[in-house]
Design a protein around this motif. Structure first.
Motif: not given
Lengths: 306, 303
Positions: A60, A139-141, A173-178, A194-196
């Protein structure tokens, strides 16, 4: 183009959140938190040390990545400036003002530049795991097993390189998957950055039990303010002061607050910007009742009251 | 596709009937907080993706959630301090998710108008039947949860179909916030009943100024004051409307709320300001100006 009637069905339309990670609650409505020595604001500086590999091909988009054709020396070396020069300007300011820092680091950078890890350890500061490198955002995928291997490797490596327990996790980049919160909690992570969505720590549910999310303020990140929004250095100083004034005032009636300042050495560590950071931090540090602490220290003080 | 919206006549500022407000106010001032719920994992609308990243898009989702958890209360207190009632642009699913917020607004006698069900469910590509079902859901939910009849409409995430305005008129909605062509209310050309636009400004919207234009908090305050000063001056000739559309996740950030409170102090400190709601502006306009303006427009159309 037609839209399925399912688009007008809302299976999660009930009290609270639309997921099970945390419970819904409002900041002003919670019991007051008391910090050590009656401090009003816990000052949490998070310095980010990152590696943007020259050949990165993230799944991503990654801001500040290799945006130009290969070999992108422009972006590679400008990011690396932070790890060579900028970080030492920042550490000097922090040392001068007696301010501690959590240092979020890519495990690949810790392996490349052990000098930086030693600098953190010499100050008895805390390391936060910041993923492998900036070319590997979660990332989510993402495949769950692949992500589990990545998380395990990052934490094993960082713990071996630093000798630290490593309790905190900041995703690149604070990006997570589920699955990210479950996978990092399974490896002993106690808090996410990560969560703002809050100004205080709060309980966060995972498949490996309850951990916490720390209020790592996205809006106070220097990259967000100075690069994404292109504010001036004076506006950066004003924003940090205004943030502090509000939290400090609130703490008089609502209990202790956390002020998180997120720093990217390639941004704030530039020669023309470092004095702006010093000005803002000096203002904050000049107040009574400011407790400079690492994320782990703030979390311990928070959970001790539950 | 239409080449123009076909919703209103051209009406130049320099040549139109004079508008007056109660007590000879020059500016009708209203504040419209968008109180929203964004879903972590919404279904895909072919007209627009909800999030840029594969779900979960943690930063934008949690940033918006900040508004409900922390920002809303700061915003509410600042508005209450200066006697400004909110006209809430409401994602009505919030009545189920966060009824505590609805109760707090109700207690201060705020208005609720529609901003759809969720801010992650768009109107794009809806059939007329689907859009009707959405509108009926919204109208019933606001009635059940707040006791109010919906008077105003801001389409969810500003997503429409070309049926939207006609359906609003049919359902008895009094005003739309979705047209940005004017600083005064204007008739909307609908067949199934009267509808007016009430100015809701994208230029003053915190999302547009702070996030899209990237202005600082203090600069935003300067923009709001300058906009007010100009309308206050022009309002000596004909009444103007100034709306500040807000999002608690932005304006309720610690570094912004103090600067915003100063703006409210500044504006409400003026003599000839009518501090009001969208519904009250629409009611006043229908009662005192609508027929006159419609007649004037009709006369112009005939030449």
């Amino acid at each position: 183009m037609t839209l399925s009637d399912d688009y007008l069905k809302y299976s999660k339309r009930g009290h609270g959140m639309d997921h099970g990670r945390y419970t819904w609650s409002q900041l002003h409505d919670r019991p007051a938190v008391v910090w050590p020595n009656g401090a009003r604001v816990a000052l949490w500086v998070v310095t980010q040390l990152q590696w943007f590999p020259l050949d990165m091909k993230p799944a991503i988009p990654v801001p500040a990545g290799m945006a130009r054709p290969y070999p992108d020396y422009w972006n590679y070396t400008l990011r690396d400036y932070g790890n060579r020069i900028g970080v030492f300007r920042i550490f000097k300011v922090l040392d001068k003002l007696g301010i501690r820092s959590s240092v979020a680091i890519n495990s690949a950078l810790a392996a490349r530049y052990p000098y930086l890890v030693a600098q953190v350890n010499a100050r008895d500061w805390e390391l936060i795991a910041n993923g492998l490198d900036m070319g590997h955002p979660h990332h989510g995928e993402m495949d769950r097993d692949e992500e589990a291997v990545l998380v395990k490797g990052v934490l094993k490596s960082l713990r071996e390189l630093s000798g630290q327990k490593v309790r905190g996790w900041l995703s690149p980049i604070r990006s997570e998957s589920m699955n990210t919160p479950d996978l990092v909690a399974a490896e002993g992570i106690e808090y996410l950055c990560d969560w703002a969505n809050d100004d205080m720590p709060y309980a966060f549910e995972t498949g490996s039990g309850t951990i916490h999310n720390m209020p790592h303020a996205m809006e106070l990140d220097d990259q967000q303010i100075l690069i994404s929004l292109r504010h001036t250095e004076q506006e950066y100083v004003d924003q940090l002061k205004d943030q502090f004034d509000c939290l400090y005032a609130e703490s008089a009636s609502q209990g202790g607050r956390v002020m998180a300042i997120s720093l990217n050495p390639w941004v704030t560590g530039q020669a023309y910007r470092i004095k702006a950071l010093e000005k803002a931090l000096s203002y904050i540090a000049s107040h009574d009742g400011v407790w400079s602490a690492t994320g782990g220290e703030i979390l311990d003080a928070f959970t001790a009251q539950k | 596709m239409l080449r123009e919206p076909e919703l209103y006549d051209y009406s130049p500022m320099a040549d139109r009937p004079k508008i007056t407000w109660p007590n000879d106010a020059r500016v009708a001032f209203w504040v419209a907080p968008n109180i929203e719920f964004y879903e972590l994992d919404p279904p895909l609308n072919p007209g627009r993706r909800a999030w840029t990243k594969p779900h979960p898009d943690v930063v934008p989702y949690s940033h918006r959630d900040y508004g409900n958890r922390a920002g809303f209360w700061r915003m509410l207190e600042a508005m209450a301090k200066y006697g400004v009632r909110g006209s809430v642009s409401l994602n009505v699913a919030l009545c189920q998710h966060h009824p505590e917020i609805i109760a707090a607004c109700n207690e201060l006698d705020w208005e609720f108008f529609s901003h759809g069900v969720y801010n992650t469910r768009y109107t794009y590509t809806m059939s007329e039947a689907q859009e009707r079902a959405m509108m009926e859901d919204v109208i019933a939910t606001i009635k059940d949860s707040t006791g109010q009849d919906v008077a105003g409409w801001l389409a969810p995430a500003l997503s429409y179909t070309t049926n939207t305005m006609e359906l609003l008129a049919e359902y008895g909605v009094k005003y739309t916030c979705d047209l940005f062509h004017d600083d005064q209310p204007q008739p909307v050309n609908t067949k199934s009943g009267p509808l007016i636009s009430v100015p809701y400004s994208l230029e003053m919207n915190d999302t547009v100024v702070l996030s899209m234009m990237g202005k600082s908090s203090r600069h935003y305050s300067d923009i709001l004051k300058a906009n007010f000063d100009q309308l206050y001056e022009e309002g000596a000739e004909s009444g103007q409307v100034m709306c500040i559309p807000l999002h608690p996740f932005l304006i309720g950030q610690p570094h912004r709320i103090g600067n915003f409170a100063e703006v409210l102090e500044y504006i409400t400190g003026h003599d000839k300001v009518w501090v009001t709601t969208g519904r009250e502006i629409a009611e006043h306009y229908y009662e005192h100006h609508y027929d006159n303006v419609v007649a004037s427009l009709a006369a112009k159309r005939k030449g």
